[in-house]
Design an enzyme around this catalytic site. Structure first.
Site, PDB file in Angstrom:
ATOM      1  N   CYS A   1      89.779  40.750  11.002  1.00 17.30           N
ATOM      2  CA  CYS A   1      89.787  41.312   9.644  1.00 17.30           C
ATOM      3  C   CYS A   1      90.171  42.786   9.610  1.00 17.30           C
ATOM      4  CB  CYS A   1      88.432  41.118   8.979  1.00 17.30           C
ATOM      5  SG  CYS A   1      88.042  39.388   8.721  1.00 17.30           S
TER       6      CYS A   1
ATOM      7  N   HIS B   1      87.928  46.328   2.900  1.00 15.68           N
ATOM      8  CA  HIS B   1      88.104  44.928   3.293  1.00 15.68           C
ATOM      9  C   HIS B   1      87.160  44.098   2.435  1.00 15.68           C
ATOM     10  CE1 HIS B   1      88.369  41.242   5.381  1.00 15.68           C
ATOM     11  NE2 HIS B   1      87.182  41.330   5.943  1.00 15.68           N
TER      12      HIS B   1
ATOM     13  N   ASN C   1      87.710  36.136   1.480  1.00 16.76           N
ATOM     14  CA  ASN C   1      88.050  36.994   2.619  1.00 16.76           C
ATOM     15  C   ASN C   1      89.401  36.544   3.181  1.00 16.76           C
ATOM     16  OD1 ASN C   1      88.298  38.282   5.064  1.00 16.76           O
ATOM     17  ND2 ASN C   1      86.193  37.884   5.734  1.00 16.76           N
TER      18      ASN C   1
HETATM   19  O1  UT7 Z   1      85.266  39.785   7.606  1.00 12.94           O
HETATM   20  C1  UT7 Z   1      84.295  40.212   8.509  1.00 12.94           C
HETATM   21  C2  UT7 Z   1      83.444  39.131   8.990  1.00 12.94           C
HETATM   22  N1  UT7 Z   1      82.575  38.448   8.110  1.00 12.94           N
HETATM   23  C3  UT7 Z   1      81.620  38.997   7.346  1.00 12.94           C
HETATM   24  O2  UT7 Z   1      81.559  40.169   7.122  1.00 12.94           O
HETATM   25  C4  UT7 Z   1      80.572  38.083   6.815  1.00 12.94           C
HETATM   26  C5  UT7 Z   1      79.196  38.680   6.975  1.00 12.94           C
HETATM   27  N2  UT7 Z   1      78.101  37.811   6.557  1.00 12.94           N
HETATM   28  C6  UT7 Z   1      77.927  37.427   5.282  1.00 12.94           C
HETATM   29  O3  UT7 Z   1      78.699  37.760   4.408  1.00 12.94           O
HETATM   30  C7  UT7 Z   1      76.673  36.643   4.936  1.00 12.94           C
HETATM   31  O4  UT7 Z   1      75.773  36.679   6.024  1.00 12.94           O
HETATM   32  C8  UT7 Z   1      76.964  35.156   4.565  1.00 12.94           C
HETATM   33  C9  UT7 Z   1      77.661  35.115   3.208  1.00 12.94           C
HETATM   34  C10 UT7 Z   1      77.809  34.514   5.622  1.00 12.94           C
HETATM   35  C11 UT7 Z   1      75.647  34.401   4.432  1.00 12.94           C
HETATM   36  O5  UT7 Z   1      74.820  35.002   3.453  1.00 12.94           O
HETATM   37  P1  UT7 Z   1      73.289  35.299   3.790  1.00 12.94           P
HETATM   38  O6  UT7 Z   1      72.684  35.886   2.582  1.00 12.94           O
HETATM   39  O7  UT7 Z   1      73.258  36.109   5.052  1.00 12.94           O
HETATM   40  O8  UT7 Z   1      72.689  33.834   3.970  1.00 12.94           O
HETATM   41  P2  UT7 Z   1      72.038  33.142   5.266  1.00 12.94           P
HETATM   42  O9  UT7 Z   1      73.090  32.883   6.282  1.00 12.94           O
HETATM   43  O10 UT7 Z   1      70.834  33.926   5.676  1.00 12.94           O
HETATM   44  O11 UT7 Z   1      71.587  31.759   4.658  1.00 12.94           O
HETATM   45  C12 UT7 Z   1      70.544  31.670   3.669  1.00 12.94           C
HETATM   46  C13 UT7 Z   1      70.347  30.196   3.333  1.00 12.94           C
HETATM   47  C14 UT7 Z   1      70.177  29.318   4.560  1.00 12.94           C
HETATM   48  O12 UT7 Z   1      69.259  28.276   4.223  1.00 12.94           O
HETATM   49  P3  UT7 Z   1      67.710  28.355   4.677  1.00 12.94           P
HETATM   50  O13 UT7 Z   1      67.745  28.449   6.178  1.00 12.94           O
HETATM   51  O14 UT7 Z   1      67.175  29.606   4.035  1.00 12.94           O
HETATM   52  O15 UT7 Z   1      67.143  27.105   4.134  1.00 12.94           O
HETATM   53  C15 UT7 Z   1      71.538  28.702   4.760  1.00 12.94           C
HETATM   54  O16 UT7 Z   1      71.503  27.450   5.404  1.00 12.94           O
HETATM   55  O17 UT7 Z   1      71.508  29.712   2.656  1.00 12.94           O
HETATM   56  C16 UT7 Z   1      71.998  28.542   3.340  1.00 12.94           C
HETATM   57  N3  UT7 Z   1      73.452  28.514   3.198  1.00 12.94           N
HETATM   58  C17 UT7 Z   1      74.089  27.980   2.135  1.00 12.94           C
HETATM   59  N4  UT7 Z   1      73.624  27.371   1.032  1.00 12.94           N
HETATM   60  C18 UT7 Z   1      74.532  26.957   0.120  1.00 12.94           C
HETATM   61  C19 UT7 Z   1      74.387  29.019   4.057  1.00 12.94           C
HETATM   62  N5  UT7 Z   1      75.612  28.808   3.559  1.00 12.94           N
HETATM   63  C20 UT7 Z   1      75.461  28.171   2.369  1.00 12.94           C
HETATM   64  C21 UT7 Z   1      76.361  27.703   1.397  1.00 12.94           C
HETATM   65  N6  UT7 Z   1      75.854  27.096   0.297  1.00 12.94           N
HETATM   66  N7  UT7 Z   1      77.703  27.846   1.514  1.00 12.94           N
END
Ligand code: UT7
Length: 325
Positions: free
Chosen positions: A114, A252, A282
């Site tokens: 990225c 970004h 992204n």
């Molecule tokens: O380009 C550079 C590289 N990438 C990034 O910069 C991405 C960086 N990370 C992020 O943007 C965020 O961490 C994400 C958007 C990927 C995830 O958001 P988060 O607020 O950190 O959520 P999480 O991974 O902590 O997940 C929270 C909950 C989980 O469920 P439980 O364990 O609380 O029951 C996940 O399983 O949300 C669940 N979850 C989803 N639910 C619905 C994860 N993905 C999804 C989804 N839809 N697509």
């Protein structure tokens, strides 16, 4: 006299096909509410079958060349930031070189996930300032949707395809800081120890084919917030500037919450942040030049404005560019 490189035009291109959050929610266990609340994303553009990274890059290139008013015969350097070349080789850059009819100069790709556009811009800036080239085409282009596991809701909702390009020209100025346009600084960083947090589980030298994206989202999030805060302060300090000297943050576009955090660090109001993540998701190396092009063409970014660009990606890689438009 000092050598500086100036951005003299920009262009971008998005594939026609759009997939909304609602459409994705019919295929994988997610919802528009979750995606929008956690990332700011509402939709993404996805390249159709047979449409490759170089096709997107070529369209963005034509628009940037037209905007800059330059002809292929004037360009002597092409650098494409991409992680998703059409083929393992040749590079996307040489394909662009051939398609625009360049007969001289050099063309190569830079792979920094990225951060690809910031890396490519930084390398081009150094080459122009060193006199190795005079007019450069710098492209950020990716079709990251080709690397997605469409059953993994933790990654497949986050990415889209696209391309953006800028034309850069070497110029001589009396004093770099008083130049009325040009790149004031670039800073690039990497840390290979953190590979396990974001990678593809295959590649040309492995037996798994090209692989798919694997990410520890929350860990990447924390590193992104920290590294981006550091890199924007580094850019300001290197140029003896204050937060409110910046007219536009052109970040970004991975996650609106990450962008908000960087803007808060810089005490920048929302109106001074170019935001496209809602429409593009992204797009990896394409996201900054796509955002730049949008804000230049709709008249928000004007000649003389000071822009701070920043990115963070797999590797980890991260960096900034401070540009007087
Ligand atoms: O380009 C550079 C590289 N990438 C990034 O910069 C991405 C960086 N990370 C992020 O943007 C965020 O961490 C994400 C958007 C990927 C995830 O958001 P988060 O607020 O950190 O959520 P999480 O991974 O902590 O997940 C929270 C909950 C989980 O469920 P439980 O364990 O609380 O029951 C996940 O399983 O949300 C669940 N979850 C989803 N639910 C619905 C994860 N993905 C999804 C989804 N839809 N697509």
């Amino acid at each position: 006299m000092n050598h500086i490189s100036q951005l003299i035009g920009c262009g971008s291109y998005l594939p026609e096909q759009v997939i909304t959050n609602e459409e994705l929610a019919k295929k994988v266990n997610t919802s528009d509410e979750w995606i929008a609340a956690r990332t700011g994303i509402k939709q993404r553009h996805v390249a159709k079958e047979g449409e490759y990274t170089s096709d997107l890059a070529y369209e963005a290139t034509l628009r940037a060349m037209e905007h800059a008013g330059v002809d292929a015969s004037e360009i002597d350097l092409v650098i494409v930031g991409t992680t998703t070349p059409d083929r393992t080789f040749p590079s996307v850059a040489v394909r662009i070189q051939a398609r625009i009819g360049m007969t001289a100069g050099v063309a190569f790709d830079v792979q920094a996930a990225c951060s690809g556009f910031i890396y490519a811009l930084s390398v081009a800036n150094d080459m122009l300032r060193a006199g190795t080239a005079k007019t450069a085409l710098v492209v950020g282009a990716d079709t990251l949707t080709r690397l997605l596991n469409w059953e993994d809701r933790t990654t497949c909702v986050l990415f889209g395809d696209g391309a953006g390009a800028v034309v850069m020209r070497a110029a001589e100025v009396e004093n770099k800081s008083s130049a009325n346009r040009g790149i004031l600084s670039t800073h690039i960083h990497s840390d290979g120890k953190l590979e396990d947090l974001l990678y593809t589980d295959g590649g040309p030298s492995s037996t798994q084919g090209i692989g798919q994206i694997v990410m520890e989202g929350p860990e990447v999030f924390k590193h992104a917030v920290r590294n981006l805060a550091e890199v924007v302060i580094e850019a300001l300090e290197a140029n003896d500037l204050k937060d409110d000297d910046i007219d536009w943050l052109v970040p970004h576009q991975a996650n609106k919450r990450i962008i908000d955090s960087t803007a808060r660090k810089l005490k920048m109001p929302q109106e001074k942040v170019v935001l496209t993540v809602q429409n593009h998701a992204n797009t990896s190396a394409a996201s900054i030049p796509l955002a730049l092009d949008q804000a230049v063409r709709d008249g928000r970014i004007k000649k003389g404005d000071l822009l701070l660009m920043e990115a963070m990606g797999g590797g980890f890689t991260w960096g900034s560019a401070l540009v007087r438009w």
